[in-house]
Scaffold this active site. Structure first.
Site, short mmCIF file in Angstrom:
data_model
loop_
_atom_site.label_atom_id
_atom_site.label_comp_id
_atom_site.label_asym_id
_atom_site.label_seq_id
_atom_site.Cartn_x
_atom_site.Cartn_y
_atom_site.Cartn_z
N ARG A 103 21.29 4.34 -7.65
CA ARG A 103 19.96 4.70 -8.13
C ARG A 103 20.09 5.85 -9.12
O ARG A 103 20.59 6.92 -8.75
CB ARG A 103 19.06 5.10 -6.96
CG ARG A 103 17.71 5.61 -7.42
CD ARG A 103 16.73 5.92 -6.30
NE ARG A 103 15.54 6.49 -6.90
CZ ARG A 103 15.03 7.69 -6.63
NH1 ARG A 103 15.56 8.45 -5.67
NH2 ARG A 103 13.97 8.14 -7.26
N HIS A 149 11.94 10.66 -13.55
CA HIS A 149 12.37 11.65 -12.54
C HIS A 149 12.25 13.04 -13.18
O HIS A 149 13.24 13.74 -13.37
CB HIS A 149 13.79 11.34 -12.05
CG HIS A 149 14.14 11.99 -10.74
ND1 HIS A 149 14.66 11.29 -9.67
CD2 HIS A 149 14.04 13.28 -10.31
CE1 HIS A 149 14.89 12.11 -8.65
NE2 HIS A 149 14.52 13.33 -9.01
N GLU A 196 8.58 10.75 -6.66
CA GLU A 196 7.87 11.82 -5.96
C GLU A 196 6.65 12.38 -6.69
O GLU A 196 6.63 13.53 -7.11
CB GLU A 196 8.84 12.96 -5.64
CG GLU A 196 10.04 12.50 -4.82
CD GLU A 196 10.91 13.65 -4.33
OE1 GLU A 196 10.77 14.78 -4.84
OE2 GLU A 196 11.72 13.43 -3.41
N ASN A 336 11.80 8.80 -0.12
CA ASN A 336 12.70 9.96 -0.13
C ASN A 336 12.35 10.80 1.07
O ASN A 336 11.18 11.21 1.24
CB ASN A 336 12.50 10.82 -1.37
CG ASN A 336 13.09 10.19 -2.62
OD1 ASN A 336 13.67 9.11 -2.56
ND2 ASN A 336 12.96 10.88 -3.74
N TYR A 338 13.88 13.89 3.96
CA TYR A 338 14.92 14.83 4.34
C TYR A 338 14.72 15.44 5.72
O TYR A 338 15.67 15.62 6.46
CB TYR A 338 15.03 15.95 3.29
CG TYR A 338 15.56 15.47 1.95
CD1 TYR A 338 16.90 15.51 1.67
CD2 TYR A 338 14.69 14.93 0.99
CE1 TYR A 338 17.41 15.06 0.46
CE2 TYR A 338 15.19 14.47 -0.23
CZ TYR A 338 16.55 14.54 -0.49
OH TYR A 338 17.03 14.08 -1.69
N GLU A 406 16.35 8.32 -1.15
CA GLU A 406 17.08 9.59 -1.11
C GLU A 406 17.11 10.10 0.32
O GLU A 406 16.09 10.04 1.02
CB GLU A 406 16.37 10.68 -1.93
CG GLU A 406 16.60 10.63 -3.41
CD GLU A 406 15.87 11.77 -4.13
OE1 GLU A 406 15.68 12.86 -3.55
OE2 GLU A 406 15.48 11.54 -5.29
#
Ligand code: GBH
Length: 505
Positions: A103, A149, A196, A336, A338, A406
């Site tokens: 990606r 991005h 995002e 994405n 985390y 991600e």
């Protein structure tokens, strides 16, 4: 090779034993489907360098990273990993990791230096991405391409403040997207419009931590700008999806969506309805903001409209019709993710410029407990259970197959490590191992469709406002010599994925 040889040293976890709301579990190497794909992710500005090479135009990040006083830790990405000039080496690196997908994002101002729909095309920039895509396919790696991005052409900001002018932005973005489809769409079959939108809207136009750096302190209207920016992104996404489906998909047969990020939120006090509501509301303000219009073809979440009133733009009847029409053309949910935080309800009324749903985000709950071990970033804790819950939340709301676009972390102290210390990244291995176990549970125990996983990131790179401090790579980069050295986690992922999918290790 036995993946257990990669198991992290338990001392890493015992440091804080007893301080967690839930004790961390060991990695179990749970299975994944044979057709589950994995790969690495990057973004153009963070790795390419070649800031002005071969006719590339400036982006808002080229400007933002050169501001004085610096807002990017005194650093910029003029050179970064110099991927622009090390592309073949990086392709070979990925091949050695046995990735299925890569990606990456396209720097808009590399292929249309001024960015606008009537502005000239830079063939040299197109050639670079042609070589990248051909190099991937030659190595049996499928490209997943993000159109945006964060590196907006500076000229579009100069002309009309970019996202703050919906119609002009939409027209320019549509032309950029169509150029990408017509030049690369014969070989690229997975597209992402925006990375995002929450971060673009709030970090770019409220806190001002990211380019273009709008905040109340710089004299901007933080009460409305984030919502106007979000509105532009949603409508631009829908316009691009509509164009792809009508003009390109019949022959190119690719799929498309958007990538939304978001922490998961646990209530600060598990017993309290008020804080449970706050956690749910926080998710709606983070993810529902974009997900409901884009994937459901619906208006913004009710709680957002109730709190924000006229601060939130309205969709016209025509726009709503377009959203309804395009909703089902998003063929996956790009996630994405985390970490997880605690959400605590703030007292009413919300601040005039609140973006959170009137919720405070915390690392500890009402008992002073953390959710998991801390990584190299204070906000990023090892919280695989929250990851599983977020996949459930997204699946229950949108019913779309999920691609993890991600996921990753820096190891504690890694920014100070020598290369020899950095490659022995057992903390990251445990993080990946637990998050892959969470995916396995989500698939087999919760019945969720999850198609693949991209580790953030292929290599250490320019971490936006934090410059070269945080290192998220599975490959170490020496920013002076530009030497790349694989970390142990790269081989962990290679072997773990093989084993989990039932192959030989
Ligand atoms: C992603 O953003 C980006 O897509 C990628 O470019 C980046 O390098 C990567 O993550 C690693 O950061 O205020 O507590 O939320 C993730 C979004 C925005 C999450 C900033 C962390 C700061 C802490 N990030 N946020 S918090």
């Amino acid at each position: 090779m036995n993946v257990n040889m990669f198991q992290a040293d338990d001392n890493i976890l015992h440091a804080e034993k007893g301080e967690w709301a839930v004790e961390p579990r060991p990695v179990e190497e749970l299975p994944l489907p044979t057709d589950f794909f994995w790969g690495t992710a990057t973004a153009a500005y963070q790795i390419e360098g070649g800031a002005l090479q071969d006719g590339k135009g400036k982006s808002i990040w080229d400007s933002f990273s050169h501001l004085q006083p610096s807002r990017t830790n005194g650093e910029n990405a003029d050179v970064a990993c110099d991927h622009y000039n090390h592309m073949v080496e990086d392709l070979d690196l990925m091949a050695s990791y046995d990735v299925d997908v890569y990606r990456f994002s396209i720097a808009w101002s590399r292929i249309i230096p001024l960015g606008g729909h009537d502005d000239p095309i830079n063939e040299k920039g197109i050639e670079f991405y042609d070589r990248l895509i051909d190099g991937l396919l030659a190595r049996n790696v499928d490209p997943i391409v993000t159109l945006y991005h964060w590196d907006l052409p500076q000229e579009l900001y100069n002309r009309y403040k970019a996202f703050l002018n919906t119609d002009k932005f939409k027209a320019d973005f549509l032309r950029f997207a169509k150029l990408c489809f017509s030049r690369f769409g014969d070989r690229v079959k997975k597209w992402v419009t925006f990375n995002e939108p929450y971060i673009i809207s709030v970090f770019g136009h409220h806190s001002g931590v990211l380019a273009p750096g709008h905040s109340a302190a710089t004299g901007h209207d933080t009460q409305t700008e984030p919502w106007r920016v979000g509105h532009t992104i949603i409508l631009s996404h829908a316009a691009v999806v509509d164009s792809y489906v009508r003009e390109f998909q019949p022959s190119q047969k690719g799929v498309m969506s958007i990538v939304l990020n978001g922490h998961f939120y646990e209530p600060w006090d598990q017993e309290s309805e008020k804080h449970k509501d706050a956690a749910q509301r926080r998710l709606e303000f983070y993810i529902g903001w974009f997900g409901d219009p884009i994937f459901l073809g619906q208006n913004y979440p009710t709680q957002m409209r109730a709190q924000l009133g006229s601060r939130l733009p309205q969709f016209t009847t025509q726009e709503m019709a377009l959203l309804q029409k395009t909703a089902s053309f998003n063929s996956f949910y790009g996630m994405n993710h985390y970490s997880t935080k605690f959400a605590r309800a703030l007292s009413d009324p919300p601040a005039e410029d609140d973006c959170t749903g009137n919720v405070e985000e915390l690392a500890t709950n009402n008992e002073g407990k953390f959710l998991g071990p801390v990584s190299g970033m204070l906000w990023l804790r090892v919280t695989p259970d929250g990851f599983r819950k977020l996949m459930n939340w997204v699946w229950n709301r949108y019913h779309l197959p999920i691609i993890i676009a991600e996921n990753g972390c820096p190891c504690p102290g890694e920014s100070q490590f020598t290369v020899d210390q950095a490659v022995n990244d057992t903390f990251r291995i445990r993080y990946f191992g637990l998050y892959l176990d969470a995916i396995s549970r989500a698939i087999y125990e919760d019945g969720i469709k999850i198609q693949g996983y991209c580790a953030w990131s292929l290599m250490d790179n320019f971490e936006w406002s934090a410059g070269y401090g945080p290192r998220y790579g599975i490959t170490h980069v020496n920013y002076e010599t530009l030497v790349r050295t694989p970390k142990l986690s790269a081989f962990y992922l290679k072997h773990s994925l093989k084993a989990r999918r039932g192959g030989n290790t």
